[in-house]
Design an enzyme around this catalytic site. Structure first.
Site, PDB file in Angstrom:
ATOM      1  N   HIS A   1       0.531   1.681   5.055  1.00 17.70           N
ATOM      2  CA  HIS A   1      -0.308   0.610   4.231  1.00 17.70           C
ATOM      3  C   HIS A   1       0.951  -0.399   3.343  1.00 17.70           C
ATOM      4  O   HIS A   1       1.065  -0.147   2.178  1.00 17.70           O
ATOM      5  CB  HIS A   1      -0.997   1.519   3.117  1.00 17.70           C
ATOM      6  CG  HIS A   1      -2.079   0.577   2.319  1.00 17.70           C
ATOM      7  ND1 HIS A   1      -3.240   1.177   2.110  1.00 17.70           N
ATOM      8  CD2 HIS A   1      -2.192  -0.894   1.887  1.00 17.70           C
ATOM      9  CE1 HIS A   1      -3.778   0.120   1.232  1.00 17.70           C
ATOM     10  NE2 HIS A   1      -3.507  -0.845   1.360  1.00 17.70           N
TER      11      HIS A   1
ATOM     12  N   ARG B   1       1.833  -3.415   1.368  1.00 15.52           N
ATOM     13  CA  ARG B   1       1.180  -4.172   0.166  1.00 15.52           C
ATOM     14  C   ARG B   1       2.064  -5.525  -0.131  1.00 15.52           C
ATOM     15  O   ARG B   1       3.166  -5.454   0.384  1.00 15.52           O
ATOM     16  CB  ARG B   1       1.198  -3.350  -1.099  1.00 15.52           C
ATOM     17  CG  ARG B   1       0.146  -2.036  -0.920  1.00 15.52           C
ATOM     18  CD  ARG B   1      -0.387  -1.407  -2.159  1.00 15.52           C
ATOM     19  NE  ARG B   1      -1.535  -0.803  -2.267  1.00 15.52           N
ATOM     20  CZ  ARG B   1      -1.762   0.553  -1.929  1.00 15.52           C
ATOM     21  NH1 ARG B   1      -0.699   1.125  -1.232  1.00 15.52           N
ATOM     22  NH2 ARG B   1      -3.047   0.988  -1.856  1.00 15.52           N
TER      23      ARG B   1
ATOM     24  N   HIS C   1       6.006   0.062  -1.123  1.00 18.77           N
ATOM     25  CA  HIS C   1       6.123   1.266  -0.197  1.00 18.77           C
ATOM     26  C   HIS C   1       6.535   0.986   1.142  1.00 18.77           C
ATOM     27  O   HIS C   1       7.828   0.357   1.201  1.00 18.77           O
ATOM     28  CB  HIS C   1       4.487   1.539  -0.265  1.00 18.77           C
ATOM     29  CG  HIS C   1       3.993   1.921  -1.469  1.00 18.77           C
ATOM     30  ND1 HIS C   1       2.637   1.731  -1.660  1.00 18.77           N
ATOM     31  CD2 HIS C   1       4.256   2.535  -2.655  1.00 18.77           C
ATOM     32  CE1 HIS C   1       2.186   2.022  -2.891  1.00 18.77           C
ATOM     33  NE2 HIS C   1       3.430   2.621  -3.522  1.00 18.77           N
TER      34      HIS C   1
ATOM     35  N   GLU D   1      -3.304   0.110   7.485  1.00 21.83           N
ATOM     36  CA  GLU D   1      -4.184  -0.442   6.287  1.00 21.83           C
ATOM     37  C   GLU D   1      -3.880  -1.428   5.624  1.00 21.83           C
ATOM     38  O   GLU D   1      -2.625  -1.953   5.285  1.00 21.83           O
ATOM     39  CB  GLU D   1      -4.338   0.911   5.401  1.00 21.83           C
ATOM     40  CG  GLU D   1      -4.891   2.125   6.073  1.00 21.83           C
ATOM     41  CD  GLU D   1      -4.696   3.162   4.909  1.00 21.83           C
ATOM     42  OE1 GLU D   1      -4.888   4.324   4.923  1.00 21.83           O
ATOM     43  OE2 GLU D   1      -4.154   2.789   3.579  1.00 21.83           O
TER      44      GLU D   1
ATOM     45  N   HIS E   1      -8.404   9.660   1.030  1.00 19.32           N
ATOM     46  CA  HIS E   1      -7.834   9.279  -0.400  1.00 19.32           C
ATOM     47  C   HIS E   1      -8.324  10.752  -1.065  1.00 19.32           C
ATOM     48  O   HIS E   1      -9.229  11.290  -1.286  1.00 19.32           O
ATOM     49  CB  HIS E   1      -8.898   8.169  -1.147  1.00 19.32           C
ATOM     50  CG  HIS E   1      -8.208   7.432  -1.938  1.00 19.32           C
ATOM     51  ND1 HIS E   1      -7.507   7.861  -3.325  1.00 19.32           N
ATOM     52  CD2 HIS E   1      -7.212   6.380  -1.622  1.00 19.32           C
ATOM     53  CE1 HIS E   1      -6.557   7.041  -3.712  1.00 19.32           C
ATOM     54  NE2 HIS E   1      -6.541   6.167  -2.701  1.00 19.32           N
TER      55      HIS E   1
ATOM     56  N   GLY F   1      -2.103  11.085   2.565  1.00 18.28           N
ATOM     57  CA  GLY F   1      -0.725  10.900   2.379  1.00 18.28           C
ATOM     58  C   GLY F   1      -0.098  11.476   1.201  1.00 18.28           C
ATOM     59  O   GLY F   1       0.560  12.480   1.193  1.00 18.28           O
TER      60      GLY F   1
HETATM   61  N1  PXP Z   1      -7.076   5.562   2.777  1.00 18.52           N
HETATM   62  C1  PXP Z   1      -6.743   4.524   2.348  1.00 18.52           C
HETATM   63  C2  PXP Z   1      -7.483   3.216   2.657  1.00 18.52           C
HETATM   64  C3  PXP Z   1      -5.754   4.501   1.372  1.00 18.52           C
HETATM   65  O1  PXP Z   1      -5.595   3.287   0.743  1.00 18.52           O
HETATM   66  C4  PXP Z   1      -4.945   5.668   1.197  1.00 18.52           C
HETATM   67  C5  PXP Z   1      -3.887   5.593   0.121  1.00 18.52           C
HETATM   68  O2  PXP Z   1      -2.965   4.634   0.459  1.00 18.52           O
HETATM   69  C6  PXP Z   1      -5.278   6.621   1.876  1.00 18.52           C
HETATM   70  C7  PXP Z   1      -6.500   6.699   2.650  1.00 18.52           C
HETATM   71  C8  PXP Z   1      -4.502   8.080   1.583  1.00 18.52           C
HETATM   72  O3  PXP Z   1      -4.817   8.621   0.313  1.00 18.52           O
HETATM   73  P1  PXP Z   1      -3.998   9.738  -0.059  1.00 18.52           P
HETATM   74  O4  PXP Z   1      -2.630   9.294  -0.154  1.00 18.52           O
HETATM   75  O5  PXP Z   1      -4.561   9.909  -1.508  1.00 18.52           O
HETATM   76  O6  PXP Z   1      -4.115  10.709   0.839  1.00 18.52           O
END
Ligand code: PXP
Length: 242
Positions: free
Chosen positions: A43, A45, A50, A70, A190, A213
């Protein structure tokens, strides 16, 4: 079967804390695959605090499993995804300074923008997924954007699971049924963790993939990354195949 995609942003955060190359993001990604991860998620940003944009291009040639990028589709992100051509792109409505993703798309308000962005990715054969909450209207409209999948934002499930698992999962089960009815594939992510993942997967039909993550990397501090990935796979009833 629900696939486990490991989000490696936290590994990049740890590396960035010292400015060198420890831990080595590519080595960790390859090890996650070797230990059973069925996908790797990054992901990037805008502030690159990160995963960096250059990490994404560096990782891609070596990824053997599903590579998922993402992020918020600004110009730089769109160009990166088109250059790298991952298996999947997940569009997230992140404001630039957000600590982490904290909302799903309003697919009605942003329908034409999403349609245009998604059209560009689909023309290159990249599967598209839209990060979304459980609101039925938003899911139905996600189908109109041309997205292949939706990723359900599971923060509310994780928060409410501890007090009432049945109640916490109900809107997600209903959202899953709506998505399926609209012909959308289903991902989720998430705050999923070793405590709440199994119940989610058992109660949310048609779940193709979870992206995890933060909790997984935290668990790896105690159990090691190899054990941890296998523990998560077991929660998904997803036997590890070498
Ligand atoms: N999905 C999306 C769109 C996210 O932004 C994130 C965190 O970057 C995750 C999944 C994974 O979330 P977590 O780090 O809480 O497992």
């Amino acid at each position: 079967m629900t696939k486990l995609s490991v989000n490696i942003n936290k590994i990049a955060t740890l590396r960035n804390a010292r400015g060198g190359n420890l831990p080595n993001l590519l080595a960790v990604a390859l090890d996650c695959e070797r230990f059973g991860a069925e996908g790797i998620t990054v992901h990037p940003r805008p502030d690159e605090r990160h995963v960096r944009y250059s990490d994404v291009t560096d990782l891609k040639p070596f990824m053997k499993t599903e590579f998922n990028i993402e992020g918020y589709p600004n110009e730089k992100f769109i160009a990166l995804v088109k250059e790298v051509r991952p298996a999947q792109v997940t569009l997230v409505p992140d404001p630039p300074g957000a600590l982490t993703s904290n909302a799903g798309w309003d697919t009605i308000l942003h329908e034409s923008f999403l349609k245009e962005v998604i059209g560009g990715f689909k023309a290159l054969g990249i599967r598209t997924s839209v990060f979304i909450e459980t609101d039925e209207k938003m899911i139905r409209n996600a189908a109109k954007t041309g997205a292949d999948r939706v990723e359900l934002y599971t923060e509310a499930y994780a928060r409410d699971y501890t007090s009432n698992p049945e109640l916490a999962v109900k809107p997600f089960r209903e959202a899953a049924l709506t998505a399926h009815e609209c012909g959308l594939g289903l991902n989720a992510g998430h705050d999923l963790n070793l405590l709440n993942l199994k119940f989610f997967q058992q109660n949310v039909p048609h779940l193709l993939e979870v992206s995890i993550g933060h909790a997984l990397i935290c668990d790896a501090l105690y159990y090691g990354i190899e054990n941890t990935i296998q523990m998560y796979l077991r929660q998904l009833n997803n036997p590890f195949k070498q």
